[in-house]
Scaffold this active site. Structure first.
Site, PDB file in Angstrom:
ATOM      1  N   GLU A 149       0.818  -1.206   0.000  1.00  0.00           N
ATOM      2  CA  GLU A 149       0.000   0.000   0.000  1.00  0.00           C
ATOM      3  C   GLU A 149       0.858   1.265   0.000  1.00  0.00           C
ATOM      4  OE1 GLU A 149      -3.147   2.842   0.434  1.00  0.00           O
ATOM      5  OE2 GLU A 149      -2.836   0.934  -0.583  1.00  0.00           O
TER       6      GLU A 149
ATOM      7  N   HIS B 188       2.609   1.959  -3.292  1.00  0.00           N
ATOM      8  CA  HIS B 188       1.628   2.535  -4.214  1.00  0.00           C
ATOM      9  C   HIS B 188       1.469   4.035  -3.963  1.00  0.00           C
ATOM     10  CE1 HIS B 188      -1.913   2.910  -6.699  1.00  0.00           C
ATOM     11  NE2 HIS B 188      -2.649   3.295  -5.673  1.00  0.00           N
TER      12      HIS B 188
ATOM     13  N   HIS C 181     -11.769   6.078  -8.214  1.00  0.00           N
ATOM     14  CA  HIS C 181     -10.311   6.216  -8.128  1.00  0.00           C
ATOM     15  C   HIS C 181      -9.643   5.557  -9.336  1.00  0.00           C
ATOM     16  CE1 HIS C 181      -6.515   6.902  -6.158  1.00  0.00           C
ATOM     17  NE2 HIS C 181      -6.256   5.619  -6.021  1.00  0.00           N
TER      18      HIS C 181
ATOM     19  N   HIS D   8     -20.687  -7.116 -16.805  1.00  0.00           N
ATOM     20  CA  HIS D   8     -19.327  -6.831 -17.288  1.00  0.00           C
ATOM     21  C   HIS D   8     -18.921  -7.813 -18.385  1.00  0.00           C
ATOM     22  CE1 HIS D   8     -15.109  -5.794 -17.373  1.00  0.00           C
ATOM     23  NE2 HIS D   8     -14.748  -6.989 -16.961  1.00  0.00           N
TER      24      HIS D   8
ATOM     25  N   HIS E 160      -4.860  -8.571 -16.900  1.00  0.00           N
ATOM     26  CA  HIS E 160      -6.143  -8.121 -17.446  1.00  0.00           C
ATOM     27  C   HIS E 160      -6.341  -6.627 -17.173  1.00  0.00           C
ATOM     28  CE1 HIS E 160     -10.077  -8.883 -19.134  1.00  0.00           C
ATOM     29  NE2 HIS E 160     -10.683  -8.373 -18.077  1.00  0.00           N
TER      30      HIS E 160
END
Length: 380
Positions: free
Chosen positions: A102, A105, A170, A281, A339
């Site tokens: 985290e 990032h 986000h 989706h 992906h």
């Protein structure tokens, strides 16, 4: 949070940006501004992919506060707090590894924030000095505002405990930032003044723009799948639970403002809602394939657009394969991250196609192929 912690975090952001800035500074490229734009775009792509890795490893709450980790600048300093939280709940959201994922990032995001500030500052400075088209400051300024908004949603992602609509927004803002940087970089790569494309190439514009719209919708749907942990709600393909149209709860599945795993009323989200999220989706992917396939078909005959069209076709094929492999192989992490990377790469390529279909192709038709002028000679 203490001021010393904020200073340490600021210095970390400067450190994260120092290497790319140094690479631009020592580069032999005569157009360092353009190089900085493309390097920032590359790092933004990397940040999106690493953000997917952060989300898919459940590391979004590895440090349960923001911008630091337990009020401190890094997990080393917060080691005692992290260890205590991990001891209380070993399989919970806080572990030492997740905390580092985290915070790395966040450090990368801070670095990109510094780079966009450098872009905006350079654009305004050079525009006031030269008034050259390549330094028009409007888009770099929008980029900076987009980074600030992205940072706010990054904070809310943590403080609102991974609320799906916040996390999905986000993600979309990250893709928007990548698209803006790609548009700016492609504009800087284009020699001469911008001009509309000739009539024979305008047929590419409509499918390219529709392709951008349906891609945006599909990325939002994919983010909704990921943030609601609905990836394996359909464990077979092409059917879902052995049915073409399984039982689905669209009302609860697509209620935007709710907690993770809960309905708007606070009850646990039913499995049929997760099925609806996944099913939409998966089936909207067919619309994306059709529209982007149409755009590729329209662009292919034109030499200026064919390389981008070819790349879109290849990435679309890989994206379809990784989507199916995610289901067939029970959600392996590397394929799931790939992906997400494919979605970001499609954003980059479709943005390039839209720019070229609007401006660059017209220039390519009017300029001779053997023109000795290079982009670096047209822009400082």
């Amino acid at each position: 949070m203490q001021a010393s912690t904020l200073v340490q975090l600021g210095l970390t952001g400067l450190l994260a940006a120092s290497l790319p800035l140094a690479m631009v500074w020592v580069s032999s490229d005569t157009n360092k501004y353009r190089k900085l734009v493309w390097l920032t775009a590359f790092l933004t792509f990397d940040l999106i992919v690493f953000g997917a890795f952060t989300r898919l490893t459940d590391s979004g709450l590895g440090c349960p506060d923001w911008p630091g980790c337990y009020g401190l600048a890094n997990p080393f300093l917060a080691h005692e707090h992290i260890t205590a939280a991990e001891a209380l709940l070993p399989s919970g959201p806080v572990t030492l590894l997740k905390a580092w994922i985290e915070m790395i990032h966040r450090y990368l995001a801070m670095g990109i924030g510094v780079l966009t500030m450098a872009l905006m500052g350079q654009a305004w400075l050079q525009w006031r000095r030269t008034r050259r088209t390549g330094f028009e400051p409007a888009l770099p300024s929008v980029l900076f505002l987009a980074v600030c908004l992205q940072g706010a949603f990054g904070a809310w992602t943590v403080t609102m405990k991974l609320q799906p609509v916040i996390v999905t927004t986000h993600l979309l803002l990250g893709m928007l930032l990548l698209s803006l940087l790609t548009w700016l970089g492609t504009r800087l790569d284009s020699p001469g003044p911008r001009a509309p494309v000739p009539a024979e190439l305008r047929s590419v514009r409509l499918p390219a723009r529709l392709g951008a719209i349906v891609l945006l919708v599909q990325i939002a749907l994919g983010g909704w799948v990921s943030t609601n942990y609905a990836t394996l709600a359909c464990s077979d393909f092409p059917l879902c639970g052995g049915q073409l149209v399984p039982p689905m709860d669209f009302e609860h599945g697509f209620t935007l403002w709710r907690e993770l795993g809960k309905t708007a009323a606070g009850h646990y989200l039913p499995f049929s809602a997760l099925t609806a999220i996944h099913w939409v989706h998966r089936n909207f992917a067919l619309v994306v394939l059709a529209v982007l396939g149409w755009a590729v078909w329209r662009a292919w005959p034109h030499a200026a657009l064919r390389p981008v069209a070819r790349a879109i076709a290849i990435v679309l094929g890989v994206q379809a394969l990784t989507g199916m492999a995610t289901v067939f192989l029970n959600f392996p992490l590397p394929i799931a991250v790939l992906h997400n990377a494919g979605a970001a790469l499609l954003v980059l390529l479709v943005t390039m196609l839209n720019y070229k279909a609007t401006f660059l192709s017209g220039l390519a038709q009017r300029k001779p192929a053997h023109s000795p002028m290079s982009p670096a000679q047209h822009l400082p």
